[in-house]
Design a protein around this motif. Structure first.
Motif, PDB file in Angstrom:
ATOM      1  N   UNK A   1      -0.663 -10.062   5.354  1.00  0.00           N
ATOM      2  CA  UNK A   1      -1.877  -9.490   4.762  1.00  0.00           C
ATOM      3  C   UNK A   1      -2.604 -10.493   3.864  1.00  0.00           C
ATOM      4  N   UNK A   2      -2.768 -11.691   4.397  1.00  0.00           N
ATOM      5  CA  UNK A   2      -3.505 -12.742   3.667  1.00  0.00           C
ATOM      6  C   UNK A   2      -2.895 -13.030   2.300  1.00  0.00           C
ATOM      7  N   UNK A   3      -1.597 -13.249   2.304  1.00  0.00           N
ATOM      8  CA  UNK A   3      -0.853 -13.522   1.056  1.00  0.00           C
ATOM      9  C   UNK A   3      -0.969 -12.340   0.092  1.00  0.00           C
ATOM     10  N   UNK A   4      -0.811 -11.147   0.649  1.00  0.00           N
ATOM     11  CA  UNK A   4      -0.910  -9.929  -0.145  1.00  0.00           C
ATOM     12  C   UNK A   4       0.296  -9.716  -1.041  1.00  0.00           C
ATOM     13  N   UNK A   5       0.234  -8.630  -1.781  1.00  0.00           N
ATOM     14  CA  UNK A   5       1.308  -8.256  -2.702  1.00  0.00           C
ATOM     15  C   UNK A   5       1.679  -6.801  -2.466  1.00  0.00           C
TER      16      UNK A   5
ATOM     17  N   UNK B   1      -3.184  -6.307  -7.864  1.00  0.00           N
ATOM     18  CA  UNK B   1      -3.743  -6.623  -6.555  1.00  0.00           C
ATOM     19  C   UNK B   1      -2.872  -6.236  -5.379  1.00  0.00           C
ATOM     20  N   UNK B   2      -1.910  -5.353  -5.600  1.00  0.00           N
ATOM     21  CA  UNK B   2      -1.053  -4.908  -4.500  1.00  0.00           C
ATOM     22  C   UNK B   2      -1.857  -4.070  -3.516  1.00  0.00           C
TER      23      UNK B   2
END
Length: 157
Positions: free
Chosen positions: A86-90, A124-125
Motif C-alpha cells: 500500500x505504497x509504504x503504508x502503515x 497515517x494508518x
C-alpha cells in the motif's frame, strides 16, 4: 444533581498515555486480569517503560485513570507497523485491551479503543486490526470493527 454527578464522573476518568508512575496505580494488577503477567519489579518496569518510550508514537500504551482513587482502571496499546504494501503504508495493531472487572459495562473500553484508533489514524494508518476472543467479538463490532480473517498463533516455551 444527577447531571452534575455524571459530569463529575466524566472529569474523573480520562484516557492518556502511560506514565512511569502508573505502576504504583495498579497498572500491572490490571494487566493480570487479561493474562499471564507475573510481578514486575520497579526496575523491570522502568527499563521496559524507557524502552517503549524510545519508540515514540510507533508504540503507544494508553490508560484510563480514575483520578479520585488514583487507580488505573483500563488500558490498551497500539503498535504501528510500517509496510512496503500500500505504497509504504502503515497498519495499527491494537493489543492488550482490558477494563478492570469493577468498572466494566460503563463504556470505558470504547473510550480506550477510540483513543487507540484515533492515534493510528493520526499516524497515517490505512487500517487498524486486532485479535480477540469470540466472547469479545460483539464488543469490538460495537466499536466499528468487522470480522476479517482468522487468527493463527504459534507459542514458544
Amino acid at each position: 444533581m444527577q447531571n452534575s454527578e455524571s459530569a463529575g464522573l466524566e472529569q474523573e476518568l480520562r484516557v492518556r498515555k502511560l506514565e512511569i508512575s502508573d505502576k504504583g496505580k495498579g497498572f500491572i494488577e490490571l494487566l493480570q486480569q487479561l493474562g499471564v503477567c507475573d510481578s514486575v519489579s520497579d526496575n523491570e518496569f522502568q527499563n521496559r517503560f524507557l524502552e517503549l518510550s524510545s519508540l515514540g508514537d510507533d508504540h503507544v500504551i494508553c490508560v484510563m485513570e480514575d483520578e479520585l482513587c488514583r487507580r488505573i482502571i483500563a488500558t490498551g496499546s497500539v503498535l504501528i507497523e510500517k509496510k512496503f504494501l500500500r505504497n509504504c503504508g502503515k497498519v495499527g495493531h491494537i493489543e492488550d485491551v482490558v477494563v478492570d472487572s469493577s468498572a466494566r459495562g460503563k463504556q470505558l473500553g470504547k473510550k480506550v479503543i477510540q483513543f487507540l484508533t484515533d492515534h493510528a489514524r493520526s499516524m497515517g494508518c490505512y487500517k487498524v486490526i486486532l485479535d480477540c476472543s469470540l466472547e469479545n467479538k460483539v464488543f469490538y463490532e460495537k466499536c466499528g470493527f468487522k470480522h476479517s480473517s482468522v487468527q493463527m498463533a504459534m507459542y514458544f516455551a
